[in-house]
Design an enzyme around this catalytic site. Structure first.
Site, mmCIF file in Angstrom:
data_model
loop_
_atom_site.group_PDB
_atom_site.id
_atom_site.type_symbol
_atom_site.label_atom_id
_atom_site.label_comp_id
_atom_site.label_asym_id
_atom_site.label_seq_id
_atom_site.Cartn_x
_atom_site.Cartn_y
_atom_site.Cartn_z
ATOM 1 N N ASP A 1 0.792 -1.240 0.000
ATOM 2 C CA ASP A 1 0.000 0.000 0.000
ATOM 3 C C ASP A 1 0.825 1.291 0.000
ATOM 4 O O ASP A 1 0.508 2.235 0.735
ATOM 5 C CB ASP A 1 -0.964 0.009 1.195
ATOM 6 C CG ASP A 1 -1.994 -1.106 1.157
ATOM 7 O OD1 ASP A 1 -1.974 -1.905 0.195
ATOM 8 O OD2 ASP A 1 -2.819 -1.200 2.090
ATOM 9 N N ASP B 1 -4.493 -0.902 -1.827
ATOM 10 C CA ASP B 1 -5.785 -0.807 -1.160
ATOM 11 C C ASP B 1 -6.750 -0.225 -2.193
ATOM 12 O O ASP B 1 -6.443 0.798 -2.820
ATOM 13 C CB ASP B 1 -5.619 0.131 0.057
ATOM 14 C CG ASP B 1 -6.532 -0.205 1.216
ATOM 15 O OD1 ASP B 1 -6.786 -1.392 1.487
ATOM 16 O OD2 ASP B 1 -7.010 0.759 1.883
ATOM 17 N N HIS C 1 -17.641 2.287 0.825
ATOM 18 C CA HIS C 1 -17.122 1.029 1.390
ATOM 19 C C HIS C 1 -17.480 0.877 2.869
ATOM 20 O O HIS C 1 -17.603 1.874 3.594
ATOM 21 C CB HIS C 1 -15.595 0.990 1.214
ATOM 22 C CG HIS C 1 -14.994 -0.328 1.508
ATOM 23 N ND1 HIS C 1 -14.330 -0.602 2.677
ATOM 24 C CD2 HIS C 1 -14.988 -1.478 0.784
ATOM 25 C CE1 HIS C 1 -13.923 -1.870 2.644
ATOM 26 N NE2 HIS C 1 -14.306 -2.418 1.512
ATOM 27 N N HIS D 1 -10.981 6.581 1.660
ATOM 28 C CA HIS D 1 -9.602 6.541 1.168
ATOM 29 C C HIS D 1 -9.449 5.482 0.079
ATOM 30 O O HIS D 1 -10.225 4.520 0.045
ATOM 31 C CB HIS D 1 -8.616 6.230 2.316
ATOM 32 C CG HIS D 1 -8.797 4.856 2.895
ATOM 33 N ND1 HIS D 1 -9.783 4.551 3.803
ATOM 34 C CD2 HIS D 1 -8.130 3.700 2.677
ATOM 35 C CE1 HIS D 1 -9.706 3.272 4.126
ATOM 36 N NE2 HIS D 1 -8.717 2.719 3.440
ATOM 37 N N LYS E 1 -6.789 -5.209 -3.020
ATOM 38 C CA LYS E 1 -7.519 -5.777 -1.885
ATOM 39 C C LYS E 1 -8.478 -4.738 -1.328
ATOM 40 O O LYS E 1 -8.285 -3.538 -1.538
ATOM 41 C CB LYS E 1 -6.539 -6.236 -0.805
ATOM 42 C CG LYS E 1 -5.703 -5.099 -0.271
ATOM 43 C CD LYS E 1 -4.668 -5.570 0.725
ATOM 44 C CE LYS E 1 -3.852 -4.419 1.246
ATOM 45 N NZ LYS E 1 -4.618 -3.372 1.934
ATOM 46 N N CYS F 1 -2.037 -2.809 7.652
ATOM 47 C CA CYS F 1 -1.881 -3.729 6.514
ATOM 48 C C CYS F 1 -0.545 -4.477 6.522
ATOM 49 O O CYS F 1 -0.491 -5.646 6.133
ATOM 50 C CB CYS F 1 -2.108 -2.985 5.216
ATOM 51 S SG CYS F 1 -3.841 -2.481 5.067
HETATM 52 C C1 VGL Z 1 -4.723 0.524 5.755
HETATM 53 C C2 VGL Z 1 -6.312 1.388 7.144
HETATM 54 C C3 VGL Z 1 -7.273 1.234 6.159
HETATM 55 C C4 VGL Z 1 -3.281 0.150 5.559
HETATM 56 C C5 VGL Z 1 -5.656 0.353 4.767
HETATM 57 O O1 VGL Z 1 -2.817 0.106 4.392
HETATM 58 O O2 VGL Z 1 -2.592 -0.088 6.580
HETATM 59 N N1 VGL Z 1 -5.053 1.026 6.946
HETATM 60 N N2 VGL Z 1 -6.927 0.724 4.984
HETATM 61 ZN ZN ZN Z 2 -8.329 0.691 3.425
#
Ligand code: VGL
Ligand code: ZN
Length: 242
Positions: free
Chosen positions: A46, A84, A90, A119, A144, A189
């Site tokens: 990510d 992400d 969502h 996001h 994902k 993540c």
């Molecule tokens: C993430 C919060 C929501 C991450 C992704 O990449 O750690 N954190 N979505």
């Molecule tokens: Zn996310």
């Protein structure tokens, strides 16, 4: 002192194995101290505009991982990235629920869920990989979090702990035994990806200086504790690259 000891240990351990079990060079890619060759993969989690300053869910100093990950990427034969990739509206977005605010908790069908600002919405500039991330030989980008009703912190399985992303099958079919996890965010993540990798039988390292955390109510220290308890090893990029 501690760092030096660990580095010496890692170096002697890796060289010892190379000398006894395998022809020299098959385990260590040229000049590197750890296995970055064909049976290892760097997982870049990510590293997207949404998670760096200026994005919709910025991780403090998240952009600082980019040069470190670029250096690591150049040393690895196999590199896989994640993205992400949420639908509008969502289930992990606070804005989906009237009266809820970002960083509050809610209960969904699969368990507790942190509610985030909107996001990484599919197809937006916010969801694009960071423009300075330069690993042209990266082989796969796995997306994902694209099911509207379910989050997926882990690159391996979604939040119901049943739905697979297919990444374990991909890595195993390519003969990969060891993974090095980097990216954003350490305590979400990255941690979930690393713990699932371990659970799925990969030797798993998190490269600490190639990650940054969100640290929500102590989540960063908690994540390291959980990762360590599950057998995930904590290393620095210098332990790998020298
Ligand atoms: C993430 C919060 C929501 C991450 C992704 O990449 O750690 N954190 N979505
Ligand atoms: Zn996310």
């Amino acid at each position: 002192m501690q760092t030096l000891d660990r580095r010496l240990f890692l170096r002697s351990g890796a060289l010892g194995l190379a000398a006894t079990a395998l022809p020299f060079g098959s385990l260590l890619a040229a000049g590197n101290k750890m296995n970055t060759g064909s049976s290892a993969a760097l997982i870049v989690v990510d590293v997207q505009n949404c998670f760096v300053p200026g994005g919709t869910l910025p991780v403090g100093k998240g952009d600082e991982v980019v040069p470190v990950i670029n250096r690591l990427g150049a040393a690895f034969a196999n590199v896989v990235m994640t993205q992400d990739w949420h639908t509008p509206g969502h289930a992990s977005f606070a804005s989906t629920y009237p009266g809820k605010k970002p960083f509050e908790m809610t209960k969904l069908a699969y368990g507790q869920q942190v509610l985030w600002p909107d996001h990484c919405v599919q197809g937006t500039e916010d969801a694009s990989l960071h423009k300075d991330l330069k690993i042209p030989h990266a082989q796969m980008i796995i997306r994902k979090g694209y099911h509207k009703d379910m989050d997926s912190y882990s690159a391996f399985e979604e939040a119901d702990h049943k739905s697979s992303t297919g990444l374990a099958g991909y890595l195993k079919q390519r003969g990969i035994k060891t993974v090095f996890v980097t990216g954003l965010a350490t305590d979400f993540c990255v941690a979930w990806t690393a713990m699932d990798a371990r659970k799925l039988g990969f030797e798993t390292y998190v490269v600490e200086d190639a990650t940054r955390g969100i640290d929500l109510n102590g989540s960063l220290a908690a994540a390291w504790k959980q990762m360590t308890a599950k057998g995930v090893k904590r290393v620095q990029s210098a332990d790998i690259l020298g």
